[in-house]
Design a protein around this motif. Structure first.
Motif, PDB file in Angstrom:
ATOM      1  N   GLY A  19       0.811  -1.221   0.000  1.00  0.00           N
ATOM      2  CA  GLY A  19       0.000   0.000   0.000  1.00  0.00           C
ATOM      3  C   GLY A  19       0.836   1.259   0.000  1.00  0.00           C
ATOM      4  N   LEU A  20       2.120   1.120  -0.312  1.00  0.00           N
ATOM      5  CA  LEU A  20       3.009   2.270  -0.210  1.00  0.00           C
ATOM      6  C   LEU A  20       2.941   3.180  -1.441  1.00  0.00           C
ATOM      7  CD1 LEU A  20       6.117   0.568   1.415  1.00  0.00           C
ATOM      8  CD2 LEU A  20       4.508   2.151   2.494  1.00  0.00           C
ATOM      9  N   ASP A  21       2.196   2.735  -2.473  1.00  0.00           N
ATOM     10  CA  ASP A  21       2.085   3.572  -3.673  1.00  0.00           C
ATOM     11  C   ASP A  21       0.995   4.630  -3.529  1.00  0.00           C
ATOM     12  OD1 ASP A  21       0.264   1.582  -3.461  1.00  0.00           O
ATOM     13  OD2 ASP A  21      -0.030   1.356  -5.633  1.00  0.00           O
ATOM     14  N   GLN A  22       0.212   4.511  -2.475  1.00  0.00           N
ATOM     15  CA  GLN A  22      -0.875   5.465  -2.246  1.00  0.00           C
ATOM     16  C   GLN A  22      -0.325   6.792  -1.706  1.00  0.00           C
ATOM     17  OE1 GLN A  22      -4.092   4.627  -2.843  1.00  0.00           O
ATOM     18  NE2 GLN A  22      -3.665   2.495  -3.347  1.00  0.00           N
ATOM     19  N   PRO A  23      -1.101   7.895  -1.878  1.00  0.00           N
ATOM     20  CA  PRO A  23      -0.652   9.164  -1.277  1.00  0.00           C
ATOM     21  C   PRO A  23      -0.535   9.026   0.247  1.00  0.00           C
ATOM     22  CG  PRO A  23      -2.612   9.487  -2.647  1.00  0.00           C
ATOM     23  CD  PRO A  23      -2.365   8.020  -2.614  1.00  0.00           C
ATOM     24  N   LEU A  24       0.385   9.786   0.833  1.00  0.00           N
ATOM     25  CA  LEU A  24       0.668   9.663   2.270  1.00  0.00           C
ATOM     26  C   LEU A  24      -0.570   9.839   3.148  1.00  0.00           C
ATOM     27  CD1 LEU A  24       4.026  11.314   3.400  1.00  0.00           C
ATOM     28  CD2 LEU A  24       3.209   8.992   3.777  1.00  0.00           C
ATOM     29  N   MET A  25      -1.374  10.889   2.855  1.00  0.00           N
ATOM     30  CA  MET A  25      -2.557  11.154   3.678  1.00  0.00           C
ATOM     31  C   MET A  25      -3.492   9.962   3.657  1.00  0.00           C
ATOM     32  SD  MET A  25      -2.551  13.566   5.606  1.00  0.00           S
ATOM     33  CE  MET A  25      -4.202  13.641   6.268  1.00  0.00           C
ATOM     34  N   LYS A  26      -3.631   9.371   2.455  1.00  0.00           N
ATOM     35  CA  LYS A  26      -4.534   8.230   2.344  1.00  0.00           C
ATOM     36  C   LYS A  26      -3.986   7.057   3.155  1.00  0.00           C
ATOM     37  CE  LYS A  26      -7.302   5.638  -0.848  1.00  0.00           C
ATOM     38  NZ  LYS A  26      -7.418   5.131  -2.217  1.00  0.00           N
ATOM     39  N   GLN A  27      -2.664   6.881   3.088  1.00  0.00           N
ATOM     40  CA  GLN A  27      -2.039   5.810   3.874  1.00  0.00           C
ATOM     41  C   GLN A  27      -2.283   6.022   5.366  1.00  0.00           C
ATOM     42  OE1 GLN A  27       2.007   4.565   3.143  1.00  0.00           O
ATOM     43  NE2 GLN A  27       1.977   5.538   1.121  1.00  0.00           N
TER      44      GLN A  27
END
Lengths: 307, 332
Positions: A56-64
């Motif tokens: 899941g590290l490809d997602q934007p930081l806030m979403k993570q």
């Protein structure tokens, strides 16, 4: 009193949220790519990308972060990216040793530290005072890891009285908790000494003497009871240092606790484990400060009756 | 002749400083009869509080040390007692109240705990009896809602209320002597009057002697039968209150009285004594007041005068000029 307690307890919720955000952001800013580390040295770019997606590290930081929060609220601390175990499984068995170690260190250092401080204050300017403060200064100045190594050399290697490390029996707690607590002991000694000296000058102490109260009771019943308010405050702050110190002590004494797990997981950029550990450390700190705040209310009538 | 309760003889208290010792009070001698209220007056820093703390032996935690003299209470020299023997006197035979009632009570203990502590140290009472006694004492000092005050912490009380609590605590073991160190200085004027009334009432009812330390001559005139005037750690004049106010002998006392405002007398500026009290570490030789005294003579700066008896019994004065006048009158 009830309102004061409730206010303090509720106040920890937004605090923990802010802490979790800061932890998350900091951890993700550590240089190094966990996907690359996990995929191995000879992985192709495609393999690395696939790992990254899986984590899941490809997602934007806030979403993570929101996903992370969502998992937290469901009691899911995540899965280690290095061992594949759940984080809860990894931390579970290591929690108790660290807590026991910190607890032992805390108990002895508070008792001895405060005792030393009060005695030094009462014996102010006499040789007992100088010895007490010499011990305190040494305690503050000695680095934990160095002390640990010296203690192992003397008591384990040369005298053979105590184990060099590990946690096989109660004896194995002696050296680590001594090294861990010495700094706190020293600070508590210095602090309770100055607090007692302050309070011994107060008018109510003179009143207590004018009543014909004997000196030992003047010290304990009047001056010390007032010092306790300040002593508890400082003790609370010191516990944070104790948790940090456990990282060094566990490494020196090869204790399978949270501190060592943290060091290992940072080495492998194991984000979920680091985050969970830091969150747990912070939670401990917040809880301890909450207890201090509540104790403060019990000890200080001014606070108790303000709300 | 009234029975003497307290007799202080040639009391000297010195303070240890980094550069040797300084003498805070010297050659302090006076007595208090049973049932008498004696005033001890003087400017700030003249040794009034040190005198009272020396009598109570409360100099611990100050650099002060009593180096000469005797303090006789009921014939017993308090300065010869061990700490333990002294504890039996403190709070029982002699009690003390202080200038700052708010800080003189322990902030983390309820009022009742603090009074019960004093009672149980000296009177043979169990907790329940001591609580009852506390209630009685607080009622006696005019506290309206006794139960509430007993359960209060000091920060919940006003200054006047705190001083009443202090007085109740001091009175709880029926002491023969109450030392009141500026008991009304920190209170506002109406409360001052109430506290003074209360002290006088307790004096009349229980026959308790009071040493009232103050810098307020108005309070002295109202309360005391005799007055002791101190300057720079020495007693400079001692007289009954009428004599002192009508015919002050010592120039210092005259200056103090002249600086009081008088009703119906219009002045643009009140007279004051020029200069300040000398520093303890830097005392002038001879009479300590000489540098500020408009009558100072040669001898005043060289030799310290003694406290000598005046014509009127019980009156004493420490002044070369007064001694000289007396000699001349004797010759004439």
């Amino acid at each position: 009193m009830g309102r004061y307690f409730l206010k303090r307890v509720l106040g920890t919720i937004p605090l923990m949220l802010v802490i979790s955000f800061i932890i998350f952001m900091f951890v993700h800013m550590i240089p190094g790519d966990p996907a690359r580390i996990m995929a191995g040295k000879d992985a192709t770019l495609e393999e690395i990308n696939r790992t990254r997606q899986a984590l899941g590290l490809d997602q934007p930081l806030m979403k993570q972060y929101l996903m992370y929060l969502d998992r937290m609220f469901h009691g899911d601390l995540g899965t280690s990216t290095t061992t594949g175990q759940t984080v809860a499984e990894m931390i579970g068995p290591r929690f108790l040793p660290t807590l026991t170690l910190a607890g032992c260190a805390l108990v002895w250092s508070l008792i001895i530290g405060v005792l030393l401080g009060v005695l030094s204050a009462v014996m102010r300017g006499k040789w007992e005072d100088y010895i007490g403060m010499l011990i305190a200064i040494s305690g503050i100045s000695i680095p934990v890891f160095w002390l640990g190594l010296v203690l192992i050399q003397i008591f384990s290697v040369q005298l053979g009285w105590l184990p060099t490390g590990g946690l096989d029996n109660m004896q194995s707690y002696i050296l680590p908790s001594f090294s861990l607590g010495i700094g706190v002991m020293a600070i508590m000694a210095r602090f309770s000494r100055s607090s007692m000296l302050e309070n011994m000058k107060e008018d109510y102490v003179r009143t207590a003497r004018a009543k014909g109260q004997k000196e030992s009771m003047v010290v304990l019943k009047h001056a010390f009871r007032n010092s306790l308010i300040e002593v508890v405050t400082v003790a609370g702050l010191q516990i944070g240092g104790l948790l940090a110190g456990s990282i060094l002590v566990e490494t020196v004494f090869t204790i399978p606790g949270m501190g060592r797990l943290l060091v290992d997981s940072i080495k492998f950029r194991d984000y979920p484990v680091i985050e969970a550990e830091l969150l747990l450390f912070s939670l401990q700190f917040v809880v301890i400060n909450l207890i201090v705040d509540l104790l403060y209310g019990v000890l200080n009538p001014k606070i108790r009756y303000e709300s | 002749m009234a029975e003497v309760l307290l007799e202080v003889n040639h009391l000297r208290t010195e303070f240890k400083k980094r550069k040797g010792k300084v003498t805070a009070i010297d050659d302090v001698s006076f007595h208090i009869d049973k049932g008498e209220i004696v005033g001890l007056v003087g400017e700030s820093g003249c040794g009034k509080s040190v005198t009272s703390l020396s009598i109570m032996r409360l100099l611990r935690d100050t650099p002060g040390e009593i180096t000469n003299g005797t303090v006789l209470l009921g014939g017993k020299n308090l300065l010869e007692l061990s700490d333990k023997e002294m504890h039996a006197f403190q709070g029982k035979q002699m009690a003390m109240i202080f200038q700052e009632p708010m800080t003189s009570l322990n902030p983390v203990m309820r009022v009742k705990e603090q009074i019960v502590e004093a009672i149980r140290l000296h009177l043979d009472m169990d907790q329940a009896q001591a609580l009852k006694h506390t209630e009685k004492m607080l009622t006696q000092v005019g506290i309206p809602d006794v139960q509430q005050v007993m359960n209060s912490y000091p920060h919940q009380l006003s200054g006047g209320m705190s001083q009443r609590v202090m007085i109740a605590m001091a009175m709880s073991c029926y002491p023969e002597l109450l030392i009141a160190d500026e008991p009304t200085t920190a209170l506002d004027v109406t409360i001052q009057a109430q506290i003074l009334d209360l002290m006088r009432e307790l004096n009349q009812k229980n026959g308790m002697s009071i040493l009232l330390i103050t810098h307020d001559l108005g309070v002295v005139a109202e309360m005391c039968s005799r007055v002791i005037v101190m300057y720079a750690g020495r007693i400079v004049e001692q007289a009954d209150v009428e004599t002192l106010f009508a015919h002050p002998r010592n120039p210092y006392t005259q200056g103090l009285l002249a600086s009081l405002p008088r009703l119906g007398q219009h002045v643009d500026m009140l007279p004051s004594i020029p200069g300040t009290v000398p520093d303890l570490a830097n005392m002038p030789a001879g009479c300590k007041f000489a540098p500020r005294c408009k009558y100072a003579m040669d001898i005043c700066t060289k030799e310290e005068p003694k406290l000598v008896d005046m014509e009127k019994p019980g009156c004493k004065c420490r002044c070369w000029l007064v001694e000289q006048q007396m000699k001349e009158e004797g010759k004439a």
